[in-house]
Design a protein around this motif. Structure first.
Motif, PDB file in Angstrom:
ATOM      1  N   MET A  61       7.578  -1.079   2.655  1.00 16.14           N
ATOM      2  CA  MET A  61       7.359   0.198   1.974  1.00 16.14           C
ATOM      3  C   MET A  61       5.882   0.562   2.022  1.00 16.14           C
ATOM      4  N   PRO A  62       5.543   1.846   1.814  1.00 18.84           N
ATOM      5  CA  PRO A  62       4.138   2.242   1.779  1.00 18.84           C
ATOM      6  C   PRO A  62       3.417   1.617   0.587  1.00 18.84           C
ATOM      7  N   VAL A  63       2.295   0.977   0.865  1.00 17.67           N
ATOM      8  CA  VAL A  63       1.417   0.422  -0.171  1.00 17.67           C
ATOM      9  C   VAL A  63       0.045   1.056   0.043  1.00 17.67           C
ATOM     10  N   VAL A  64      -0.404   1.823  -0.928  1.00 17.25           N
ATOM     11  CA  VAL A  64      -1.616   2.629  -0.783  1.00 17.25           C
ATOM     12  C   VAL A  64      -2.723   2.061  -1.657  1.00 17.25           C
ATOM     13  N   ILE A  65      -3.920   1.954  -1.088  1.00 17.66           N
ATOM     14  CA  ILE A  65      -5.077   1.467  -1.826  1.00 17.66           C
ATOM     15  C   ILE A  65      -5.925   2.653  -2.288  1.00 17.66           C
ATOM     16  N   ALA A  66      -6.026   2.826  -3.605  1.00 19.66           N
ATOM     17  CA  ALA A  66      -6.941   3.783  -4.227  1.00 19.66           C
ATOM     18  C   ALA A  66      -7.945   2.972  -5.048  1.00 19.66           C
ATOM     19  N   SER A  67      -8.892   3.642  -5.670  1.00 21.17           N
ATOM     20  CA  SER A  67      -9.875   2.927  -6.489  1.00 21.17           C
ATOM     21  C   SER A  67      -9.631   3.179  -7.966  1.00 21.17           C
ATOM     22  N   ARG A  68      -9.759   2.132  -8.744  1.00 22.74           N
ATOM     23  CA  ARG A  68      -9.601   2.303 -10.193  1.00 22.74           C
ATOM     24  C   ARG A  68     -10.795   3.023 -10.821  1.00 22.74           C
ATOM     25  N   THR A  69     -11.906   3.169 -10.071  1.00 22.69           N
ATOM     26  CA  THR A  69     -13.077   3.849 -10.626  1.00 22.69           C
ATOM     27  C   THR A  69     -12.827   5.330 -10.848  1.00 22.69           C
ATOM     28  N   GLY A  70     -11.910   5.919 -10.050  1.00 28.28           N
ATOM     29  CA  GLY A  70     -11.614   7.343 -10.203  1.00 28.28           C
ATOM     30  C   GLY A  70     -12.633   8.257  -9.569  1.00 28.28           C
ATOM     31  N   ASN A  71     -13.613   7.694  -8.878  1.00 27.85           N
ATOM     32  CA  ASN A  71     -14.641   8.532  -8.259  1.00 27.85           C
ATOM     33  C   ASN A  71     -15.152   7.854  -6.995  1.00 27.85           C
TER      34      ASN A  71
END
Length: 329
Positions: A258-268
């Motif tokens: 399945m798609p696993v997407v990396i974002a940042s917890r910093t929000g910026n």
């Protein structure tokens, strides 16, 4: 005279004292009530209203927003712009979803209130007035969906709620793209057009998990993702896109299905792409098949992935579209 149509969904902007408990407020004002409180518009803009829903924004679902987008896309009346009023708790998600889904070339402006109408300094009427003025102006053309609060105009793709009660709760990575001053909207910056997100007919809901990584995280919340019925996962990673080593193998195995997407917890800021090379770094994770959220935070990445999954787009094409999309921002 230009015509703006308002869709009201409820939220703090529509709340007055609860008959059962005068210390609390509930949603009671409909769309007509809200626009009737703005007599100064009578000689400037024609305004009509639809009371689409009457709920706190915590109760909204993506299905609700899909129905709203469909109503806007198929609106029969001639309008210069659309304003949507709702609670501020999920306005960053609603605005981004509408920005992706609305294909009519008219402005869509979302607004709400941080202070309900029973409080001193309530901001709802001013926010609604500014939103209607923007939606009816030539300045709003080509902006897509925006959010207006506290005299500021924010692009839907970047705006975030950053405070529980401040009037200046809504902020963006690059700041506001414009302002309303003395009743006149001014747009100083314009965002790039989206690239490569052809949403088709929406199928049933496909749940997408949103998990925030913490120091020493061993990834145990990931182990049962498949069994819980999720079709994709957004990982709000540390810093520029990093996770503890203990999570790496589990994420790699999950990304095969399945798609696993990396974002940042910093929000910026943007997810890094080629800086660090240790186990659990951004280069390591992308090499294991995880997707890059770019500038998008976890909540907006989740909306984008949900819409792609519900459109029936294949996993390989989702990888391609995600890459094209985030690199266009």
């Amino acid at each position: 005279m230009k015509h703006v149509h308002v869709f009201s969904l409820g939220g703090t902007i529509s709340m007055t004292h609860d008959d059962k408990n005068t210390n609390t407020v509930v949603s009671t004002l409909n769309g007509e009530d809200l626009i009737n409180g703005l007599p100064e518009l009578q000689e400037k803009v024609k305004v009509s209203a639809t009371s689409f829903m009457q709920v706190p924004s915590t109760q909204l679902t993506l299905d609700d927003i899909l129905l709203l987008a469909d109503r806007i896309n198929n609106l029969e009346m001639e309008t210069s712009g659309i304003v949507v009023t709702q609670g501020t708790d999920t306005i960053e998600e609603t605005s981004f979803a509408l920005d992706l889904l609305i294909h009519r070339h008219i402005p869509v402006v979302l607004t709400g209130a941080m202070r309900n109408p029973t409080l001193r300094g309530a901001d709802g009427s001013a926010n609604l007035l500014n939103s209607i003025l923007l939606a009816s102006s030539d300045e709003a053309r080509g902006l897509g969906t925006v959010v207006v609060l506290n005299d500021e105009i924010h692009a839907a793709r970047y705006v975030r709620k950053t405070h529980t009660q401040s009037l200046s709760a809504f902020q963006s990575n690059f700041g506001p793209i414009g302002w309303i001053a003395e009743g006149k909207p001014k747009v100083a910056l314009r965002v790039n057009a989206y690239a490569g997100c052809p949403f088709g007919k929406m199928g049933p809901d496909v749940p997408v998990a949103l998990l925030t990584v913490t120091m020493g995280d061993d990834g145990r919340l990931i182990r049962n993702i498949r069994e819980l019925g999720y079709g994709g996962v957004i990982i709000e990673a540390l810093g520029g896109g990093h996770v503890p080593t203990a999570m790496v193998n589990m994420l790699e195995e999950l990304a095969k299905d399945m798609p696993v997407v990396i974002a940042s917890r910093t929000g910026n800021g943007r997810i890094l792409e080629q800086t660090y090379g240790y186990s659990g770094s951004e280069t390591d994770l992308f090499g294991r098949g995880l997707l890059n959220a770019g500038w998008l935070d976890g909540r907006k990445s989740r909306i984008l992935l949900q819409l792609l999954l519900r459109s029936g787009i294949s996993y390989p094409e989702i990888k391609n579209l995600f890459h094209k999309f985030v690199n266009a921002l």
